[in-house]
Design a protein around this motif. Structure first.
Motif, PDB file in Angstrom:
ATOM      1  N   PRO A 195      41.827  13.654 -56.434  1.00 20.61           N
ATOM      2  CA  PRO A 195      40.486  14.177 -56.284  1.00 20.61           C
ATOM      3  C   PRO A 195      39.846  13.711 -54.865  1.00 20.61           C
ATOM      4  CG  PRO A 195      40.915  12.694 -58.054  1.00 20.61           C
ATOM      5  CD  PRO A 195      42.091  12.879 -57.570  1.00 20.61           C
ATOM      6  N   LEU A 196      40.302  12.743 -54.215  1.00 17.48           N
ATOM      7  CA  LEU A 196      39.856  12.675 -52.684  1.00 17.48           C
ATOM      8  C   LEU A 196      39.763  13.784 -51.871  1.00 17.48           C
ATOM      9  CD1 LEU A 196      39.132   9.827 -50.892  1.00 17.48           C
ATOM     10  CD2 LEU A 196      41.538  10.205 -49.997  1.00 17.48           C
TER      11      LEU A 196
ATOM     12  N   GLY B 230      49.080   9.888 -56.475  1.00 16.34           N
ATOM     13  CA  GLY B 230      48.375   8.608 -57.029  1.00 16.34           C
ATOM     14  C   GLY B 230      48.311   8.635 -58.454  1.00 16.34           C
ATOM     15  N   GLN B 231      47.657   7.715 -58.907  1.00 19.72           N
ATOM     16  CA  GLN B 231      47.372   7.402 -60.230  1.00 19.72           C
ATOM     17  C   GLN B 231      46.831   8.711 -61.055  1.00 19.72           C
ATOM     18  OE1 GLN B 231      45.539   3.349 -59.974  1.00 19.72           O
ATOM     19  NE2 GLN B 231      46.239   3.144 -62.089  1.00 19.72           N
TER      20      GLN B 231
ATOM     21  N   MET C  49      32.354   7.156 -51.181  1.00 25.26           N
ATOM     22  CA  MET C  49      32.554   8.902 -51.566  1.00 25.26           C
ATOM     23  C   MET C  49      33.002   8.586 -53.237  1.00 25.26           C
ATOM     24  SD  MET C  49      31.851   9.831 -48.990  1.00 25.26           S
ATOM     25  CE  MET C  49      31.773  11.749 -49.491  1.00 25.26           C
ATOM     26  N   GLY C  50      32.672   7.386 -53.901  1.00 27.83           N
ATOM     27  CA  GLY C  50      32.775   7.677 -55.377  1.00 27.83           C
ATOM     28  C   GLY C  50      34.452   7.107 -55.963  1.00 27.83           C
ATOM     29  N   ASP C  51      35.146   6.852 -54.934  1.00 28.26           N
ATOM     30  CA  ASP C  51      36.739   6.449 -55.455  1.00 28.26           C
ATOM     31  C   ASP C  51      36.681   4.982 -55.292  1.00 28.26           C
ATOM     32  OD1 ASP C  51      37.850   9.327 -55.599  1.00 28.26           O
ATOM     33  OD2 ASP C  51      37.213   9.254 -53.554  1.00 28.26           O
TER      34      ASP C  51
ATOM     35  N   SER D  36      37.136  12.082 -48.111  1.00 27.86           N
ATOM     36  CA  SER D  36      37.244  10.918 -46.808  1.00 27.86           C
ATOM     37  C   SER D  36      38.388  11.248 -46.395  1.00 27.86           C
ATOM     38  CB  SER D  36      36.798   9.756 -47.251  1.00 27.86           C
ATOM     39  OG  SER D  36      37.936   9.220 -48.034  1.00 27.86           O
ATOM     40  N   GLU D  37      38.748  10.983 -44.837  1.00 25.71           N
ATOM     41  CA  GLU D  37      39.812  11.335 -44.295  1.00 25.71           C
ATOM     42  C   GLU D  37      39.928  10.612 -43.007  1.00 25.71           C
ATOM     43  OE1 GLU D  37      43.020  12.748 -44.781  1.00 25.71           O
ATOM     44  OE2 GLU D  37      41.798  14.357 -45.733  1.00 25.71           O
TER      45      GLU D  37
END
Ligand code: UDP
Length: 403
Positions: free
Chosen positions: A224-225, A253-254, A140-142, A303-304
């Protein structure tokens, strides 16, 4: 009595969820351990000592202790935690020699590495729940560091059993990590219906001081997620100009602080300052009032693994509009308890929100079905399956070997 060593290196079941490193996994551990003790399994939960004031051992309830493991400086950043895994492991190993357990259950990859390093010398079965997987996030791009992917692969290969929160996670473990499907148990988390149940919307709005029109609710850590940008974009596109978006949670998170700033900028750019309400993280028990006050809960995650928020909202009889990813695919029955969105277009989300907000009888029927679905997820269900799994593994005595 069966005794389990639960490993949760990076975050404590006793911290406030909804910001920082505390979210669904913390709730999950607190609830399943509490239910496990009631199902006859006593548990020591090993958490890194993250605050100098913490007692070495906290007895949460009979049979449920949190052991604070001194490893690294209290304020160590999450990205530096891989550097203290060995120190953490050595300490827990010495503890377990004095205070033996029958089975290890690691949560998240860092704890999986600890569990893997402990299982061989102590000859104990290892159960792992990953909660998130680097390769899934990467899709998902992370992107996550390669070292995490390598570590996860080793833990997958050497876990005696893995717990997937939903069928989708089992598929990911098999396809992305070559896990043996027969070592994976799909066991859904739960929801505490004594806390999360339908109630008066007007009373809830009164209690939280909300006086506006239709209320769209987002609950969770801001990073972002979680796709809060999609929720804001959707609000801008809904038909009813009096609708508001309430966001309960904080930076995580960061990238959390930058994400909050980006969202605030987006809100200002769209002229939505009066329609997006930011509420700092609330204690878990207090959230039911926020759910009851809402017309719909939005969950546009990239995503989850499971998505406890969707289940809690459902238990309160609130429809959920969610991304069709991970556990949300199982939790939200499309068109029955809410809507599953296959794309990330805010206009698509707005269309689903409009359908619900413009039609009170649809909203009520989705909410009613959601509450009935949620009743299938008691925490005791997870605890009983885990107790049976631990019992089976301790009886087998032939452990998976990575060599
Ligand atoms: N949560 C909370 N207070 C808040 C925001 C969130 O207690 O202010 C809890 C929420 O009730 C849920 C958990 O944090 O149980 C979030 O879990 P979810 O699986 O939705 O997301 P995760 O944090 O695992 O990504």
């Amino acid at each position: 009595m069966l005794k389990a060593g639960i490993i949760s290196l990076h975050t404590s079941p006793l911290t406030q969820p909804g910001a920082g490193d505390s979210g669904g996994m913390n709730v999950y551990i607190r609830e399943f351990v509490s239910s496990l003790t009631q199902a006859g399994v006593s548990c020591d939960v090993f958490v890194r000592k993250w605050n100098a004031e913490l007692e070495p051992v906290v007895e949460v309830e009979p049979g449920f202790r949190v052991i604070h493991v001194p490893a690294g400086a209290c304020d160590l950043a999450k990205e530096d935690l891989p550097g203290i895994v060995d120190e953490f492991t050595d300490w827990v190993r010495a503890w377990l020699v004095e205070n033996p357990v029958d089975v290890l259950h690691a949560n998240y990859w860092l704890s999986g590495v600890v569990g893997h390093q402990l299982k061989h010398p102590l000859d104990l079965p290892l159960v792992t729940t990953f909660h998130t997987l680097a390769r899934v996030k990467a899709e998902m791009g992370d992107a996550e560091p390669q070292a995490r992917i390598d570590a996860e692969s080793q833990v997958v290969a050497c876990s005696d059993a893995m717990v997937a929160n939903a069928p989708e996670e089992r598929r990911q473990l098999v396809e992305l990590y070559h896990a043996y499907a027969d070592r994976i148990e799909v066991i859904a988390p739960g929801v505490d219906r004594a806390l999360f149940s339908p109630g008066s919307s007007a009373g809830a709005r009164d209690a939280i001081g909300y006086e506006g029109g239709p209320l769209i609710l987002f609950v969770g850590r801001i990073q972002p997620l979680k796709g809060l940008d999609v929720a804001v974009g959707a609000l801008a596109a809904v038909d009813d100009p009096t609708a508001k978006l309430m966001v309960v949670g904080g930076a995580s998170g960061q990238e959390g602080a930058a994400e909050v700033a980006r969202i605030e900028e987006m809100v200002a750019g769209l002229g939505l300052e009066d329609r997006v309400l930011f509420v700092p993280p609330k204690p878990h028990y207090a959230l039911s009032t926020y759910y009851r006050a809402a017309d719909v809960v939005i969950m546009p995650s990239r995503s989850e693994s499971f998505g406890l928020v969707a289940l809690e909202a459902a238990a309160c009889g609130i429809p959920v509009v969610a991304a069709a990813v991970g556990g949300l695919r199982t939790l939200v029955d499309d068109g029955v308890t809410g809507y599953l969105m296959e794309d990330r277009d805010p206009e698509s989300y707005a269309a689903a929100l409009n359908r619900i907000l413009a039609n009170p009888s649809l909203q009520a029927s989705l909410g009613g079905a959601a509450a009935r679905t949620a009743s299938r997820y008691p925490w005791s269900g997870l605890a009983e399956r885990l107790r049976d799994l631990y019992t089976e593994l301790t009886a087998e005595r032939t452990l998976v070997d990575c060599n």
